[in-house]
Design a protein around this motif. Structure first.
Motif, PDB file in Angstrom:
ATOM      1  N   CYS A  18       5.512   5.934   8.111  1.00 55.63           N
ATOM      2  CA  CYS A  18       6.608   5.444   8.944  1.00 55.63           C
ATOM      3  C   CYS A  18       7.929   5.535   8.180  1.00 55.63           C
ATOM      4  N   ALA A  19       7.918   5.114   6.918  1.00 55.01           N
ATOM      5  CA  ALA A  19       9.132   5.142   6.100  1.00 55.01           C
ATOM      6  C   ALA A  19       9.654   6.557   5.927  1.00 55.01           C
ATOM      7  N   ALA A  20       8.748   7.501   5.672  1.00 55.69           N
ATOM      8  CA  ALA A  20       9.168   8.879   5.440  1.00 55.69           C
ATOM      9  C   ALA A  20       9.814   9.485   6.686  1.00 55.69           C
ATOM     10  N   TYR A  21       9.211   9.240   7.844  1.00 57.10           N
ATOM     11  CA  TYR A  21       9.789   9.773   9.089  1.00 57.10           C
ATOM     12  C   TYR A  21      11.148   9.147   9.384  1.00 57.10           C
ATOM     13  N   LEU A  22      11.263   7.848   9.207  1.00 60.43           N
ATOM     14  CA  LEU A  22      12.531   7.170   9.499  1.00 60.43           C
ATOM     15  C   LEU A  22      13.622   7.606   8.523  1.00 60.43           C
ATOM     16  N   ALA A  23      13.282   7.711   7.244  1.00 66.12           N
ATOM     17  CA  ALA A  23      14.273   8.142   6.255  1.00 66.12           C
ATOM     18  C   ALA A  23      14.683   9.587   6.509  1.00 66.12           C
ATOM     19  N   ARG A  24      13.711  10.404   6.901  1.00 66.98           N
ATOM     20  CA  ARG A  24      14.017  11.803   7.210  1.00 66.98           C
ATOM     21  C   ARG A  24      15.009  11.917   8.357  1.00 66.98           C
ATOM     22  N   ALA A  25      14.946  10.944   9.281  1.00 66.83           N
ATOM     23  CA  ALA A  25      15.852  10.936  10.437  1.00 66.83           C
ATOM     24  C   ALA A  25      17.210  10.324  10.107  1.00 66.83           C
ATOM     25  N   GLY A  26      17.384   9.869   8.859  1.00 68.28           N
ATOM     26  CA  GLY A  26      18.676   9.358   8.432  1.00 68.28           C
ATOM     27  C   GLY A  26      18.816   7.861   8.390  1.00 68.28           C
ATOM     28  N   LEU A  27      17.758   7.105   8.721  1.00 67.63           N
ATOM     29  CA  LEU A  27      17.846   5.656   8.650  1.00 67.63           C
ATOM     30  C   LEU A  27      17.675   5.186   7.206  1.00 67.63           C
ATOM     31  N   ARG A  28      18.275   4.043   6.922  1.00 66.97           N
ATOM     32  CA  ARG A  28      18.150   3.431   5.597  1.00 66.97           C
ATOM     33  C   ARG A  28      16.934   2.521   5.611  1.00 66.97           C
ATOM     34  N   VAL A  29      15.972   2.852   4.773  1.00 64.57           N
ATOM     35  CA  VAL A  29      14.646   2.241   4.840  1.00 64.57           C
ATOM     36  C   VAL A  29      14.289   1.609   3.502  1.00 64.57           C
ATOM     37  N   LYS A  30      13.711   0.413   3.573  1.00 63.22           N
ATOM     38  CA  LYS A  30      13.148  -0.238   2.380  1.00 63.22           C
ATOM     39  C   LYS A  30      11.724  -0.678   2.695  1.00 63.22           C
ATOM     40  N   VAL A  31      10.807  -0.316   1.829  1.00 65.18           N
ATOM     41  CA  VAL A  31       9.403  -0.716   1.951  1.00 65.18           C
ATOM     42  C   VAL A  31       9.118  -1.758   0.878  1.00 65.18           C
ATOM     43  N   VAL A  32       8.475  -2.849   1.272  1.00 62.12           N
ATOM     44  CA  VAL A  32       8.088  -3.883   0.307  1.00 62.12           C
ATOM     45  C   VAL A  32       6.567  -4.008   0.301  1.00 62.12           C
ATOM     46  N   GLU A  33       6.007  -4.028  -0.895  1.00 66.30           N
ATOM     47  CA  GLU A  33       4.556  -4.009  -1.077  1.00 66.30           C
ATOM     48  C   GLU A  33       4.134  -5.104  -2.048  1.00 66.30           C
ATOM     49  N   ARG A  34       3.140  -5.900  -1.642  1.00 69.17           N
ATOM     50  CA  ARG A  34       2.681  -7.027  -2.456  1.00 69.17           C
ATOM     51  C   ARG A  34       2.015  -6.576  -3.755  1.00 69.17           C
ATOM     52  N   ARG A  35       1.235  -5.497  -3.692  1.00 68.86           N
ATOM     53  CA  ARG A  35       0.539  -5.037  -4.899  1.00 68.86           C
ATOM     54  C   ARG A  35       1.506  -4.320  -5.842  1.00 68.86           C
ATOM     55  N   LYS A  36       1.033  -4.046  -7.049  1.00 74.79           N
ATOM     56  CA  LYS A  36       1.869  -3.407  -8.062  1.00 74.79           C
ATOM     57  C   LYS A  36       1.955  -1.894  -7.881  1.00 74.79           C
ATOM     58  N   VAL A  37       1.134  -1.348  -6.972  1.00 73.95           N
ATOM     59  CA  VAL A  37       1.129   0.092  -6.728  1.00 73.95           C
ATOM     60  C   VAL A  37       1.222   0.340  -5.227  1.00 73.95           C
ATOM     61  N   VAL A  38       1.727   1.513  -4.866  1.00 66.76           N
ATOM     62  CA  VAL A  38       1.747   1.880  -3.457  1.00 66.76           C
ATOM     63  C   VAL A  38       0.368   2.381  -3.048  1.00 66.76           C
ATOM     64  N   GLY A  39       0.132   2.393  -1.739  1.00 69.06           N
ATOM     65  CA  GLY A  39      -1.093   3.009  -1.233  1.00 69.06           C
ATOM     66  C   GLY A  39      -1.973   2.114  -0.409  1.00 69.06           C
ATOM     67  N   GLY A  40      -1.791   0.775  -0.503  1.00 70.05           N
ATOM     68  CA  GLY A  40      -2.680  -0.101   0.255  1.00 70.05           C
ATOM     69  C   GLY A  40      -4.117   0.135  -0.166  1.00 70.05           C
ATOM     70  N   ALA A  41      -4.991   0.395   0.819  1.00 71.60           N
ATOM     71  CA  ALA A  41      -6.402   0.630   0.523  1.00 71.60           C
ATOM     72  C   ALA A  41      -6.677   2.076   0.136  1.00 71.60           C
ATOM     73  N   ALA A  42      -5.674   2.963   0.258  1.00 68.04           N
ATOM     74  CA  ALA A  42      -5.838   4.370  -0.130  1.00 68.04           C
ATOM     75  C   ALA A  42      -5.216   4.570  -1.507  1.00 68.04           C
ATOM     76  N   VAL A  43      -5.937   4.147  -2.535  1.00 72.61           N
ATOM     77  CA  VAL A  43      -5.429   4.193  -3.907  1.00 72.61           C
ATOM     78  C   VAL A  43      -6.506   4.727  -4.846  1.00 72.61           C
TER      79      VAL A  43
END
Length: 535
Positions: A18-43
């Motif tokens: 979602c972030a990549a598509y929105l940023a690609r379209a020119g929106l200013r996007v911030k993602v916040v993640e509780r864990r120390k790494v990105v990926g959620g369950a796909a890590v």
């Protein structure tokens, strides 16, 4: 980051998409993640010194090819390879089934000549229906709205478009589609095949992440859900991401950052800010407030609405219904470091079968008993296990001569009976899982030099998978399509203005697909453009 347009809760694969598509379209996007790494369950993480593996999500097929292409994930380092064999199902009596290109027909024929004549037709029928289902994956389902108006007219057009897709099916195929949504996988498979291992091949897909018997009504849809994937243009094929599942989300994060998105890890959300009935930002665990025009949540809908929304911001009717959102995959997840490859009694030694999904569940009755057992005792005494040994394809995961294996284990109760805690039983159940594999591959347990155990409670605490639910909500008929996550909110818009669903709790559901993130981004962009058009 001043002037944020969208703040996204959770850097799982859908949040990053979602972030990549929105940023690609020119929106200013911030993602916040509780864990120390990105990926959620796909890590991909090191779980034992020198041994790395996909610690939760563990195999690739459902990742949408449009998402791969649009975000140029291959340019950001993603490489996916096909399994050399697709599935290997050994039986305790020494028989086995080995599937994959050039293998399936002959292997089935050794078990049943009748099934060898039937499996081709069944797989073609499943593929034809999966082709139609694929057309629904990257579009919002018709959303039910109250009263007639512009929104109702829009959804009427959407419904006509959806009906048009179904017209591609013949009447007989439409009947089969109805069966796949409403019937049990077990009943359908019993009608078609006679060999237990052949039924188990398809029946396993009906219970993956599904705390149910293969004879539970609606389980056939879960079987279909796992049939509409592809790897490198080959439909219905499963594969491995070199470097593990984390390679997917690392590529997604790189794509998002390349377009200007900011991703902050170690930043859990304690509350969504709601002002005058609109979501206007988030409060982090450290007390900081991040304001934005829109808030998109890639977390489980039940977690979002029962834990992160201020009291009184939701109608009692909505809150009551979302509180009953059904979770629970019956999943117990393990990763093991091995001193040597396992040797299965049914097919000893090394070979392409060790690159396959190794399914230890020799029949539908076995799967049904496992579920009944878990409901009564808390876990099945004879569990269903899929073993993957990705290091036979990807030597970056383990030291030379050593290997890693994923054990996706079912069935266990998401919550143990009589108030028992998974913390008190996780090692006992882990021992049972390794002993089960050892019965099929003697010496397996002795070859384990390290292990990681993730009970349903661990999966909830570590990854936010309520009840260990890998799909962010069961794939039952009342939680699918226009009812995911709820009738009236299937268009990725929440009940509060400015709040959106971009995780697997939205259509089309679970699996590492990227589709909910893609679809939610499109909805946010539509609303953003409409807002500026009115100004």
């Amino acid at each position: 980051m001043p002037g944020i347009d969208v703040v996204i809760i959770g850097a799982g694969h859908n949040g990053l998409t979602c972030a990549a598509y929105l940023a690609r379209a020119g929106l200013r996007v911030k993602v916040v993640e509780r864990r120390k790494v990105v990926g959620g369950a796909a890590v991909t993480e090191e779980f034992h010194p020198g041994f790395r593996n996909s610690v939760a999500a563990y195999t690739v097929s459902l990742l949408n090819p449009k998402v791969i292409a649009d975000l140029r994930l291959h340019d950001h380092g993603l490489r996916i390879v096909e399994r050399r064999a697709q599935n290997f199902l050994p039986a305790p009596d020494g028989r086995y089934l080995l599937t994959g290109e050039g293998r399936t027909a002959a292997s089935v024929a050794r078990l049943s000549e009748r099934d060898a004549g039937a499996i081709g037709d069944f797989m073609r029928e499943l593929d034809e229906i999966a082709d139609v289902v694929r057309q629904f994956v990257l579009r919002a389902p018709p959303n039910l709205v109250e009263r007639f108006g512009l929104k109702a007219a829009h959804e009427f057009v959407n419904a006509i478009g959806s009906a048009g897709i179904l017209r591609d099916l013949s009447l007989e195929q439409q009947r089969s589609l109805l069966d796949l949504f409403a019937r049990s996988a077990g009943d359908i498979l019993d009608d078609r095949f006679e060999a237990d291992l052949v039924k188990a091949l398809f029946g396993f897909d009906a219970i993956v992440g599904n705390y149910a018997s293969p004879y539970t009504a609606g389980s056939a849809y879960v079987m279909l859900h796992h049939a509409f994937g592809e790897v490198n243009g080959k439909k219905g094929v499963w594969g491995h991401a070199i470097g593990g599942m984390g390679a997917i989300t690392q590529a997604m994060a790189a794509a998002a950052r390349a377009h200007g998105a900011e991703i902050e890890t170690g930043a859990g959300v304690s509350e969504v800010v709601v002002e005058r009935g609109r979501a206007t930002g988030v409060v982090l665990d450290d007390g900081r407030t991040i304001r934005a025009k829109y808030v998109a949540a890639s977390v489980n809908p039940k977690l979002l609405y029962t834990r992160l929304l201020p009291a009184g911001s939701l109608s009692p009717a909505f809150l009551n219904r979302i509180s009953n959102w059904r979770n629970g995959s019956g999943t117990f997840r393990m990763n093991v470091a091995l001193s040597s490859l396992p040797s299965f009694s049914a097919l000893p030694g090394a070979g392409d079968h060790l690159s396959a999904g190794i399914i230890l569940a020799p029949g539908l009755g076995y799967m049904d008993r496992a579920w009944q057992d878990a409901r009564q005792f808390g876990w099945s005494r004879e569990p269903v296990i899929e073993v993957l040994i990705p290091s036979v394809i990807d030597d970056s995961l383990a030291p030379s001569g050593r290997h890693v294996a994923s054990l996706f284990c079912q069935h266990v109760a998401p919550q143990l009976p009589e108030g028992a805690s998974w913390d008190d039983h996780r090692n006992e159940v882990a021992d049972l899982m390794t002993a089960t594999v050892d019965r099929y591959a003697p010496g397996f347990a002795a070859s384990i030099i390290g292990r990681q155990i993730l009970s349903p409670l661990d999966l909830e605490r570590e990854f936010g998978l309520l009840g260990g639910d890998i799909f962010h909500g069961a794939l039952t008929l009342n939680q699918l399509f226009s009812a995911r996550p709820m009738l009236g909110h299937a268009d990725y818009r929440g009940p509060l203005k400015g709040l959106y669903h971009c995780g697997s709790g939205a259509h089309p559901g679970g699996g590492v697909t990227g589709a909910p993130g893609h679809n939610a981004a499109r909805t946010i962009l539509q609303d953003h453009r409409a807002l500026f058009a009115r100004r």
